[in-house]
Design an enzyme around this catalytic site. Sequence first.
Site, PDB file in Angstrom:
ATOM      1  N   LYS A 170       0.833  -1.207   0.000  1.00 30.56           N
ATOM      2  CA  LYS A 170       0.000   0.000   0.000  1.00 30.56           C
ATOM      3  C   LYS A 170       0.868   1.259   0.000  1.00 30.56           C
ATOM      4  O   LYS A 170       0.581   2.218  -0.717  1.00 30.56           O
ATOM      5  CB  LYS A 170      -0.955  -0.002   1.190  1.00 30.56           C
ATOM      6  CG  LYS A 170      -2.115  -0.949   0.970  1.00 30.56           C
ATOM      7  CD  LYS A 170      -3.049  -0.973   2.156  1.00 30.56           C
ATOM      8  CE  LYS A 170      -4.228  -1.884   1.886  1.00 30.56           C
ATOM      9  NZ  LYS A 170      -4.943  -2.249   3.098  1.00 30.56           N
ATOM     10  N   LYS A 218      -3.440  -8.738  -9.776  1.00 30.29           N
ATOM     11  CA  LYS A 218      -4.527  -8.956  -8.823  1.00 30.29           C
ATOM     12  C   LYS A 218      -5.590  -7.863  -8.962  1.00 30.29           C
ATOM     13  O   LYS A 218      -5.250  -6.677  -9.008  1.00 30.29           O
ATOM     14  CB  LYS A 218      -3.971  -8.933  -7.397  1.00 30.29           C
ATOM     15  CG  LYS A 218      -5.023  -9.203  -6.345  1.00 30.29           C
ATOM     16  CD  LYS A 218      -4.534  -8.893  -4.948  1.00 30.29           C
ATOM     17  CE  LYS A 218      -5.140  -7.610  -4.443  1.00 30.29           C
ATOM     18  NZ  LYS A 218      -4.989  -7.343  -3.029  1.00 30.29           N
ATOM     19  N   LYS A 246      -9.433  -2.456  -6.334  1.00 28.46           N
ATOM     20  CA  LYS A 246      -9.965  -1.135  -6.641  1.00 28.46           C
ATOM     21  C   LYS A 246      -8.820  -0.133  -6.741  1.00 28.46           C
ATOM     22  O   LYS A 246      -8.791   0.720  -7.625  1.00 28.46           O
ATOM     23  CB  LYS A 246     -10.950  -0.712  -5.560  1.00 28.46           C
ATOM     24  CG  LYS A 246     -11.619   0.572  -5.922  1.00 28.46           C
ATOM     25  CD  LYS A 246     -12.874   0.834  -5.183  1.00 28.46           C
ATOM     26  CE  LYS A 246     -13.453   2.142  -5.687  1.00 28.46           C
ATOM     27  NZ  LYS A 246     -12.779   3.307  -5.078  1.00 28.46           N
TER      28      LYS A 246
END
Length: 320
Positions: free
Chosen positions: A110, A189, A192
Amino acid sequence: MRVLTGIQASGKLHIGNYFGAMKPMIELQEEHELFTFIANYHSLTSSKDAEMLRQYTLDAAVDYLAIGIDPKKTTFWVQSQVPQVLELYWILSKFTPMGLLERAHSYKDKVAKGIPASHALFSYPVLMAADILLFDTQKVPVGKDQIQHVEMTRDIAIKFNNEYGELFVLPEHMVQDEVATIPGIDGQKMSKSYGNAIEIFMDEKPLQKRCNKIVSSSTPLGEPLEWEGCHIYNLAALFLDEEAKKELQARYKSGKEGYGHFKKYLKELIWEELAEARERREYYLNHMDEVHDILAMGAKKAGDIATEKMEKVREAIGLL
Ligand code: TYM
């Protein structure tokens, strides 16, 4: 057996969530005691706008119900409506070595993707551990990206149990191999935040447009196509049984059809799979009062269990 899982309220549900977590979960509610919630505290790590978070949370609730969560069988709530989980989160932090969190792939991914590195993002797995341990969960159905978090939960629970007595059940993850990682339109993968997702509740035309964007090679019409490694095939296969997969492979090999045909076919598969869910979704969107009542009922049931468990935890560690 008690089964628990959660999903973030971060926008529209996509095929990865659907096959990776929601569909397996709906099947489980028939035979097991299912607990499921919308992880809006988790969503806060990537949220900037109050109204949007509220809306995403309600959207997720409607979508969950549309997919087939049966509130008579399943305990279904919004995470922030059972805030006891935050108390446990703090307590579990004490049993979470820094090194454990530093090894979390999801945090590193992230941050690499540009999400600001905050304490909440870093300690996110501890909150997830609290979600799981608060309810004596035995199995956690998730996609592959969440396995490490369930393993961390076990590590934290073991540490607590060793120091203060066997209070927590050690959970296990449940991952179905075929749907462990659903690819997005670029083959990575589906997520969103990667911008490669196909949302499950799109209108028919935008859905076709989205399917048309799936990356494929540029074999001219008339030549046989490779189904192996084709992202369109891989997505279509999720909807098909063995026989139907063989038929699709034969269509690829025949050379009579191009990728455009298979993109249309994929759209049809998605559209049909979700026909009933779309109807239920319309119903709930027009009956939001009912959605709020269902969530309140779930929060009450989950809250009672949480309160009881927290009394034991507080007692065990010496909190007045
Ligand atoms: P979230 O909201 O990112 O994803 C929800 C579920 O969907 C699965 N998933 C996928 N599966 C296969 N292929 C994909 N491309 C794909 N994308 C998403 C995820 O693995 C997940 O099962 N931290 C969790 C939410 C959470 C939770 C929990 C889950 C909070 N507390 C306690 C279980 C137990 C998350 O961010 O999921």
